[in-house]
Design an enzyme around this catalytic site. Structure first.
Site, mmCIF file in Angstrom:
data_model
loop_
_atom_site.group_PDB
_atom_site.id
_atom_site.type_symbol
_atom_site.label_atom_id
_atom_site.label_comp_id
_atom_site.label_asym_id
_atom_site.label_seq_id
_atom_site.Cartn_x
_atom_site.Cartn_y
_atom_site.Cartn_z
ATOM 1 N N GLY A 104 0.839 -1.188 0.000
ATOM 2 C CA GLY A 104 0.000 0.000 0.000
ATOM 3 C C GLY A 104 0.873 1.237 0.000
ATOM 4 N N CYS A 141 5.538 -0.092 7.462
ATOM 5 C CA CYS A 141 5.180 1.123 6.742
ATOM 6 C C CYS A 141 6.414 1.600 5.992
ATOM 7 C CB CYS A 141 4.708 2.184 7.733
ATOM 8 S SG CYS A 141 4.224 3.728 6.940
ATOM 9 N N LEU A 142 6.240 1.998 4.738
ATOM 10 C CA LEU A 142 7.392 2.401 3.927
ATOM 11 C C LEU A 142 8.076 3.667 4.472
ATOM 12 C CD1 LEU A 142 6.011 1.632 0.345
ATOM 13 C CD2 LEU A 142 7.691 0.304 1.632
ATOM 14 N N HIS A 157 -4.908 1.259 7.381
ATOM 15 C CA HIS A 157 -3.568 1.865 7.502
ATOM 16 C C HIS A 157 -3.416 3.029 6.504
ATOM 17 C CE1 HIS A 157 0.996 1.366 8.060
ATOM 18 N NE2 HIS A 157 0.887 2.204 7.042
ATOM 19 N N GLU A 158 -3.844 2.807 5.269
ATOM 20 C CA GLU A 158 -3.676 3.839 4.227
ATOM 21 C C GLU A 158 -4.603 5.030 4.455
ATOM 22 O OE1 GLU A 158 -1.071 3.613 2.569
ATOM 23 O OE2 GLU A 158 -0.704 1.509 2.995
ATOM 24 N N HIS A 217 -3.175 7.392 6.849
ATOM 25 C CA HIS A 217 -2.157 8.285 6.273
ATOM 26 C C HIS A 217 -2.789 9.581 5.749
ATOM 27 C CE1 HIS A 217 1.765 6.398 6.343
ATOM 28 N NE2 HIS A 217 1.295 5.245 5.896
HETATM 29 CO CO CO Z 1 2.232 3.410 5.961
#
Ligand code: CO
Length: 163
Positions: A45, A88-89, A130-131, A134
């Site tokens: 994601g 998470c990236l 999660h997205e 953000h």
């Molecule tokens: Co993330």
């Protein structure tokens, strides 16, 4: 184009993103580049604020390929929760057990600008929550309990000073 992914504690990650007013060629290009960036980084994601675009959109990887969500909203969450490990990236190498609703009902625009809604549970429900977080400037470190946060505090401090 492959974007550079912002890393915590970049302040852009804390901003509330703006609604996408109109789906233009630019929106489509952004979505396409976000998919490329997500794949390149082996993510499942990626939200627009993670690549410095404070817009309410994100992409996810599903078994049927990449999907684009524009102005998504959670209509309902199940009372039942589950705990799963998330990454998470924006936090390379950090994995945390997070409690979230087991299932969600989502309403969103797809890449054609059509309004769709659906229910899902398990991993997709987790990634969607999660997205969407953000887009509101909420990060997975905000979703952990007090004691977990206390333990993480030292680790996060090291993490920040190492960059
Ligand atoms: Co993330």
């Amino acid at each position: 184009m492959i974007f550079k992914i912002l890393k915590y504690p970049n302040p852009i990650l804390r901003k509330k993103s703006e609604e996408v007013k109109e789906i233009t060629e630019e929106t489509k290009n952004l979505a396409f580049d976000m998919v490329e960036t997500m794949k390149k980084n082996n993510g499942i994601g990626l939200a627009a604020p993670q690549v410095s675009e404070s817009k309410r959109m994100f992409v996810i990887q599903t078994t049927e390929g990449a999907k684009i969500f524009i102005n998504p909203q959670i209509l309902k969450r199940t009372k039942e929760t589950s705990i799963m490990e998330e990454g998470c990236l924006c936090f390379p190498g950090l994995f945390l057990k997070i409690k979230r609703a087991r299932g969600v009902e989502i309403e969103t625009l797809n890449e054609k600008g059509e309004k769709i809604s659906f229910k899902t549970e398990g991993l997709p429900a987790r990634v969607l929550q999660h997205e969407i977080d953000h887009l509101d400037g909420i990060l997975f470190i905000d979703r952990i309990g007090f004691w977990q946060k206390l333990k993480l505090w030292k680790k996060l401090k090291e993490y920040v000073s190492n960059r």
